[in-house]
Design a protein around this motif. Structure first.
Motif, mmCIF file in Angstrom:
data_model
loop_
_atom_site.group_PDB
_atom_site.id
_atom_site.type_symbol
_atom_site.label_atom_id
_atom_site.label_comp_id
_atom_site.label_asym_id
_atom_site.label_seq_id
_atom_site.Cartn_x
_atom_site.Cartn_y
_atom_site.Cartn_z
ATOM 1 N N THR A 28 19.707 58.970 77.500
ATOM 2 C CA THR A 28 19.273 59.516 78.781
ATOM 3 C C THR A 28 20.508 60.027 79.519
ATOM 4 O OG1 THR A 28 19.457 57.297 79.713
ATOM 5 C CG2 THR A 28 17.279 57.991 78.989
ATOM 6 N N ALA A 29 20.292 61.033 80.379
ATOM 7 C CA ALA A 29 21.412 61.566 81.166
ATOM 8 C C ALA A 29 21.874 60.505 82.155
ATOM 9 C CB ALA A 29 20.968 62.823 81.912
ATOM 10 N N ALA A 30 23.155 60.558 82.531
ATOM 11 C CA ALA A 30 23.667 59.620 83.538
ATOM 12 C C ALA A 30 22.809 59.722 84.792
ATOM 13 C CB ALA A 30 25.125 59.938 83.855
ATOM 14 N N GLY A 31 22.390 58.592 85.315
ATOM 15 C CA GLY A 31 21.578 58.559 86.525
ATOM 16 C C GLY A 31 20.083 58.623 86.276
ATOM 17 N N GLU A 32 19.697 58.828 85.010
ATOM 18 C CA GLU A 32 18.271 58.967 84.710
ATOM 19 C C GLU A 32 17.755 57.849 83.810
ATOM 20 O OE1 GLU A 32 17.352 62.791 83.084
ATOM 21 O OE2 GLU A 32 17.673 63.813 85.000
ATOM 22 N N THR B 231 14.336 52.404 85.133
ATOM 23 C CA THR B 231 15.713 51.918 85.166
ATOM 24 C C THR B 231 16.624 52.878 84.421
ATOM 25 O OG1 THR B 231 14.847 49.674 85.173
ATOM 26 C CG2 THR B 231 17.177 49.920 84.661
ATOM 27 N N GLU B 232 17.809 53.092 84.987
ATOM 28 C CA GLU B 232 18.751 54.029 84.392
ATOM 29 C C GLU B 232 19.118 53.597 82.973
ATOM 30 O OE1 GLU B 232 22.734 56.292 84.163
ATOM 31 O OE2 GLU B 232 22.268 54.213 83.735
ATOM 32 N N GLY B 233 19.074 54.537 82.039
ATOM 33 C CA GLY B 233 19.474 54.230 80.671
ATOM 34 C C GLY B 233 18.450 53.445 79.877
ATOM 35 N N LEU C 200 20.274 53.069 76.417
ATOM 36 C CA LEU C 200 20.237 54.512 76.124
ATOM 37 C C LEU C 200 21.111 55.310 77.091
ATOM 38 C CD1 LEU C 200 16.362 54.832 75.567
ATOM 39 C CD2 LEU C 200 18.142 54.107 73.955
ATOM 40 N N HIS C 201 21.827 54.601 77.979
ATOM 41 C CA HIS C 201 22.563 55.249 79.067
ATOM 42 C C HIS C 201 23.720 56.120 78.575
ATOM 43 C CE1 HIS C 201 24.580 51.475 78.103
ATOM 44 N NE2 HIS C 201 25.702 52.076 78.469
ATOM 45 N N THR C 202 24.047 57.090 79.405
ATOM 46 C CA THR C 202 25.243 57.911 79.228
ATOM 47 C C THR C 202 26.186 57.574 80.386
ATOM 48 O OG1 THR C 202 23.939 59.679 78.259
ATOM 49 C CG2 THR C 202 26.117 60.285 79.127
ATOM 50 N N PRO C 203 27.474 57.334 80.115
ATOM 51 C CA PRO C 203 28.377 56.999 81.224
ATOM 52 C C PRO C 203 28.662 58.235 82.079
ATOM 53 C CG PRO C 203 29.613 57.205 79.189
ATOM 54 C CD PRO C 203 28.159 57.331 78.813
ATOM 55 N N PRO C 204 29.145 58.021 83.308
ATOM 56 C CA PRO C 204 29.581 59.150 84.134
ATOM 57 C C PRO C 204 30.645 59.965 83.398
ATOM 58 C CG PRO C 204 29.530 57.133 85.430
ATOM 59 C CD PRO C 204 29.304 56.733 83.998
ATOM 60 N N MET D 256 35.346 56.588 78.915
ATOM 61 C CA MET D 256 34.290 56.315 79.895
ATOM 62 C C MET D 256 33.203 55.394 79.323
ATOM 63 S SD MET D 256 34.968 57.421 82.831
ATOM 64 C CE MET D 256 36.745 57.470 82.856
ATOM 65 N N ALA D 257 32.865 55.579 78.048
ATOM 66 C CA ALA D 257 31.831 54.721 77.461
ATOM 67 C C ALA D 257 32.281 53.265 77.469
ATOM 68 C CB ALA D 257 31.504 55.167 76.040
#
Lengths: 207, 281
Positions: B128-132, B197-199, B225-229, A166-167
């Motif tokens: 950051t959590a996905a979507g945040e 902005t996300e991530g 800093l994003h996390t993927p789904p 996924m990453a």
């Protein structure tokens, strides 16, 4: 020679390629990190006005056409479902774009467009044929601002969901590309999920 | 002016040399240092370890990030026509300890009472959590403690100079005001639309001076800093598998698998018997 003249000359010897008001030989680059040559320049520290600005423009992809498959689908912007997975339109006939990731014409990263292979709403969808795509097939995407982008398929692969990277699929830093995703492989009726993801990578044509 | 450019260039050369040595001597991860100028009305020079590093640095300008080997650096801020780090000093020198892989912002700003000061912040670069996205608010203005008000309520309360508040929020636009602590209005700054902005860690600085009526916002962003789904569940009924010659549906899929194993085992037995039979013949 006076001492002050000597001091004034010394920096000139150290730096021969600094831009100044006087004509100077053209320097190939003034980057601090990539020019370890004999005449180092000023550190190239980026500066920018820190004032408040609006949101960066992200172009949402709105329509996907793959002539080889006779595929022409609407694309809707999507976020996450309740389980933290990518949300998709209920209909398999409509694709979803992961709106937190890169959009059309992004300078870097993967623009991710996914759709159900089959759904309770409208049965088997156009993405059921993604695995028929051959490298080189052309994909056209039209964006919300009226612009479009052409891609060509570079890779089609099937990955077990447990191992699905996924990453990597949602990478935002690598070279710009379009990633199409659906499900595939064996359907497990006890969980209601397919075991694999079909991941198609397409790279921009002529750009 | 020309002589100053030359001096700065020579200093840059020395700076590069100084930084290159520790870089090659260890496998440490560079620290990232940004510098924000948040003192109204003065143009300054920034000196690192006695070397001119930022020339004619103006208010509301963010410099960096500059990748630096982890070490302690001495930073001084002088008037823009100073001839050395110890000439016409506005601030410092102060020591900035940069840790391995750390991400920092040094801010030249005013204290609550209006005196020049330097604040040294460690930026939160955790995922950051996905979507945040992450919203960091920092008070570096000549003003008393403030509240950050959004959606009719204080989301950060009693933030004093030079402190920060950190919020992890769903990505989107936040309309926020800066008010005196304990009040919802009037707004000292804003309301202003801040994009979460996300991530991304969006760092908003309230700077300037309340008494001089020049309070303003400055923004720094740290991306990546994003996390993927967690996944892409893109099938619901199994119809496509059932219709496909290559796909298979579970219950039958597993049964076929088991049956296949039986077939293979039977086949192996059959081959063995055949071989044995041939020998017997």
């Amino acid at each position: 020679m006076t001492p002050s003249l000597g001091i004034a000359l010394l920096p000139l010897l150290l730096v021969g390629c600094v831009p100044s008001a006087e004509p100077a030989p053209p320097a190939p680059s003034v980057s601090a990190s990539s020019t370890p040559g004999p005449a180092p320049a000023l550190p190239d520290i980026p500066t920018a006005d820190a004032g408040l600005t609006g949101a960066a423009a992200v172009v949402a992809p709105e329509r996907l056409v793959i002539a080889q498959l006779g595929l022409d689908m609407e694309i809707q912007p999507m976020g996450l479902d309740g389980d933290g997975a990518m949300a998709l339109p209920a209909e398999a006939a409509i694709a979803g774009w992961y709106r937190f990731g890169p959009g059309l014409h992004a300078a870097a990263g993967a623009t991710v467009v996914a759709a159900h292979i089959d759904s309770r709403h409208d049965g088997i969808g156009p993405f059921s044929r993604l695995d028929e795509l051959e490298p080189g097939a052309v994909v056209e995407v039209t964006g919300g601002n009226g612009t479009s982008a052409s891609y060509e398929i570079s890779e089609v692969r099937s990955v077990g969901k447990i191992d699905a990277p996924m990453a990597e699929v949602f990478d935002r830093a690598g070279s710009p590309r379009l990633t199409l995703v659906t499900c595939g492989g064996v359907f497990d009726s006890s969980t209601g999920h397919y075991l694999d993801n079909i991941i198609v990578t397409a790279v921009p044509v002529g750009g | 002016m020309k002589s100053r450019v030359i001096a700065g260039s020579a200093a840059g050369a020395l700076l590069l040399t100084a930084f290159a040595a520790p870089l090659s001597a260890s496998a440490a991860t560079d620290a990232q240092l940004s510098v924000l100028h948040a003192i109204p009305g003065v143009t300054v020079d920034v000196w690192v370890d006695g070397v001119l590093t930022l020339d004619d640095f103006t208010p509301s300008t963010l410099a960096g990030p500059l990748a630096l080997p982890p070490a302690t650096y001495s930073v001084a801020i002088t008037a823009s026509d100073a001839t050395s780090a110890t000439d016409q000093v506005v601030l410092g020198p102060i020591d900035l300890a940069l840790a391995d892989g750390g991400n920092y912002t040094a801010v030249a700003h005013l204290t609550a009472s209006g005196d020049p000061a330097a604040a040294f912040f460690t930026n939160d670069t955790s995922r950051t959590a996905a979507g945040e996205g992450r919203l960091t608010v920092r008070h570096v203005a000549a003003a008393p403690a403030v509240d950050i008000v959004a959606g009719g309520a204080a989301v950060v309360s009693a933030l004093a100079n030079p402190d920060e508040g950190i919020l992890n929020l769903p990505a989107g636009t936040v309309s926020a005001s800066v008010t005196a602590a304990g009040t919802l209005e009037p707004a000292l700054i804003g309301p202003a639309d801040v994009e979460v902005t996300e991530g991304v860690n969006t760092i908003v600085y309230a700077w300037g001076s309340l008494a001089d009526d020049n309070l303003a916002l400055a923004v720094q962003t740290i991306t990546g800093l994003h996390t993927p789904p967690a996944g892409i569940p893109a099938g619901q009924t199994g119809e496509a598998a059932a219709a496909s010659t290559t796909g298979a549906v579970t219950s039958t899929g597993l049964a076929i698998g088991a049956f296949g194993l039986l077939l293979a085992a039977a086949g192996a037995l059959f081959v063995r018997r055949t071989v044995l039979g041939q020998r017997n013949n």
